[in-house]
Structure formats: C-alpha cells, structure tokens
Scaffold this motif. Structure first.
Motif, short mmCIF file in Angstrom:
data_model
loop_
_atom_site.label_atom_id
_atom_site.label_comp_id
_atom_site.label_asym_id
_atom_site.label_seq_id
_atom_site.Cartn_x
_atom_site.Cartn_y
_atom_site.Cartn_z
N SER A 1 0.82 -1.22 0.00
CA SER A 1 0.00 0.00 0.00
C SER A 1 0.85 1.26 0.00
O SER A 1 0.33 2.35 0.21
CB SER A 1 -0.92 0.00 1.22
N HIS B 1 2.68 4.00 -1.95
CA HIS B 1 2.68 4.53 -3.31
C HIS B 1 3.64 5.70 -3.50
O HIS B 1 3.63 6.32 -4.56
CB HIS B 1 1.25 4.95 -3.69
N GLU C 1 -2.20 14.07 -11.54
CA GLU C 1 -2.16 13.51 -10.19
C GLU C 1 -1.16 14.28 -9.35
O GLU C 1 -0.01 14.46 -9.75
CB GLU C 1 -1.77 12.03 -10.24
N SER D 1 -6.25 14.49 -9.43
CA SER D 1 -6.52 13.42 -8.48
C SER D 1 -5.33 13.22 -7.55
O SER D 1 -4.22 13.68 -7.83
CB SER D 1 -6.80 12.11 -9.23
N GLU E 1 -3.82 10.26 -4.26
CA GLU E 1 -3.97 9.14 -3.32
C GLU E 1 -3.21 9.52 -2.07
O GLU E 1 -2.10 10.05 -2.13
CB GLU E 1 -3.37 7.85 -3.92
N THR E 2 -3.82 9.29 -0.92
CA THR E 2 -3.17 9.50 0.36
C THR E 2 -3.58 8.37 1.29
O THR E 2 -4.40 7.53 0.93
CB THR E 2 -3.49 10.90 0.94
N TYR F 1 -13.75 13.25 -1.96
CA TYR F 1 -13.42 11.83 -1.99
C TYR F 1 -13.97 11.19 -3.25
O TYR F 1 -15.03 11.58 -3.75
CB TYR F 1 -13.97 11.13 -0.74
N PRO G 1 -10.84 4.74 -6.65
CA PRO G 1 -9.52 4.61 -7.25
C PRO G 1 -9.50 5.14 -8.68
O PRO G 1 -10.50 5.09 -9.38
CB PRO G 1 -9.25 3.11 -7.22
N TYR H 1 -4.48 2.55 -9.66
CA TYR H 1 -4.76 2.23 -8.25
C TYR H 1 -5.92 1.25 -8.14
O TYR H 1 -6.83 1.25 -8.96
CB TYR H 1 -5.11 3.50 -7.46
N GLU I 1 -8.75 -0.53 -5.14
CA GLU I 1 -9.37 -0.33 -3.83
C GLU I 1 -8.41 -0.90 -2.77
O GLU I 1 -7.88 -1.99 -2.95
CB GLU I 1 -10.72 -1.04 -3.80
N SER J 1 -5.66 3.24 1.64
CA SER J 1 -5.63 4.37 0.72
C SER J 1 -6.95 5.12 0.72
O SER J 1 -8.01 4.52 0.87
CB SER J 1 -5.34 3.92 -0.72
N PHE K 1 -8.71 8.13 -1.88
CA PHE K 1 -8.58 8.77 -3.18
C PHE K 1 -9.42 10.04 -3.18
O PHE K 1 -10.54 10.06 -2.67
CB PHE K 1 -9.03 7.81 -4.28
#
Length: 153
Positions: A32, A34, A72, A108, A110-111, A131, A134, A138, A140, A144, A146
């Motif tokens: 997980s 990234h 991103e 977009s 991811e965190t 929110y 994915p 990415y 699910e 993470s 998204f």
C-alpha cells in the motif's frame, strides 16, 4: 517562500525524500506504499517542485500527467518542523494553478487512510478536493484514500 522546479540532483532533496519514503514504510504496508523514489520522480510525465524558506528546504510536491486533461498530485510533503504554518497550502495552491495552466480538467491524488494522514486529508478538503474511488492504476485498498478536484467547473 520560493517554489522551484527541482531536477532532483541535490543531496538535500534526496535526504528529504528518503525521510518521506521512511515515513511511508513505517506507516503503510509494502503493498500500500505509493510514494515514489528519486528514479520514479524523474519520469518524463512528472514535474517536481521543492519549496524553500530562505535556503531551507521545507516541502515538495509533484504533478504527474495521467493523460489528456488528467493530472495527479504526487509526493506532497512538508517538513515536520514547519507543519501547520501554511506551507502545505502554498504547495497545493501551486499544483492546482499549474494543473489549470495545463488545462487539466481533473486533478486526483492518493493519500493514506490512517490517522497520520488526517491533516493531509483536511488540507486537500480545504482546497476543494472531494473523496472518490480509485483512479489510474490504483486499486481499492483499505490503507488508501482517493480524492479529486474538478478543474473544469
């Protein structure tokens, strides 16, 4: 405060990013994580900026082009010594403005979903992100979260 494109050749940014990787390894399971290393951030579709306060490196962020009109936010980090002082907001604003200047319609990111990432999620919400599911490659993942910001509205 000075935000500069960084070619990622300096020792200061290498050390700063290694701290980021170390933090992510200590918080997120390997599958997980990234965060990109230096070589990953040197990809042609990525532009990387460092944030300086005087001569002190205090933050960084990158923008990755995902396709026509899509970007991103990557590798967002602010030094622990200056968190809560507006540096993160400066970086997010800079990335959003850059995405708009590139005529992206969607930005977009991811965190992490863990409590450690709560301040980051609050920062992104403050800047209009919402929110989403994915995106890109990415999948699910319970570790993470998204988020996206529509830029064409």
């Amino acid at each position: 405060m000075d935000i500069r494109i960084d070619n990622l050749d300096g020792a200061d940014i290498a050390e700063f990013l290694q701290q980021h990787i170390n933090d992510m390894r200590s918080i997120s399971p390997p599958e997980s994580k990234h965060a990109l290393d230096l070589d990953g951030l040197r990809a042609p579709e990525i532009t990387f900026w460092s944030l300086y306060d005087g001569e002190q490196l205090v933050g960084c962020a990158a923008l990755k082009e995902l396709g026509v009109g899509l970007g991103e936010l990557k590798s967002m980090r602010v030094s622990a010594s200056v968190r809560g002082q507006g540096y993160g907001s400066k970086l997010v604003s800079h990335i959003v403005q850059e995405a708009k200047s590139r005529q992206y319609s969607l930005l977009s990111l991811e965190t992490g979903s863990m409590p450690f990432f709560e301040p980051a999620r609050a920062l992104y919400l403050k800047h209009g992100f919402s929110y989403c599911g994915p995106f890109g490659s990415y999948k699910e993942d319970p570790y993470s979260v998204f988020m996206e910001l529509r830029l064409d509205a």
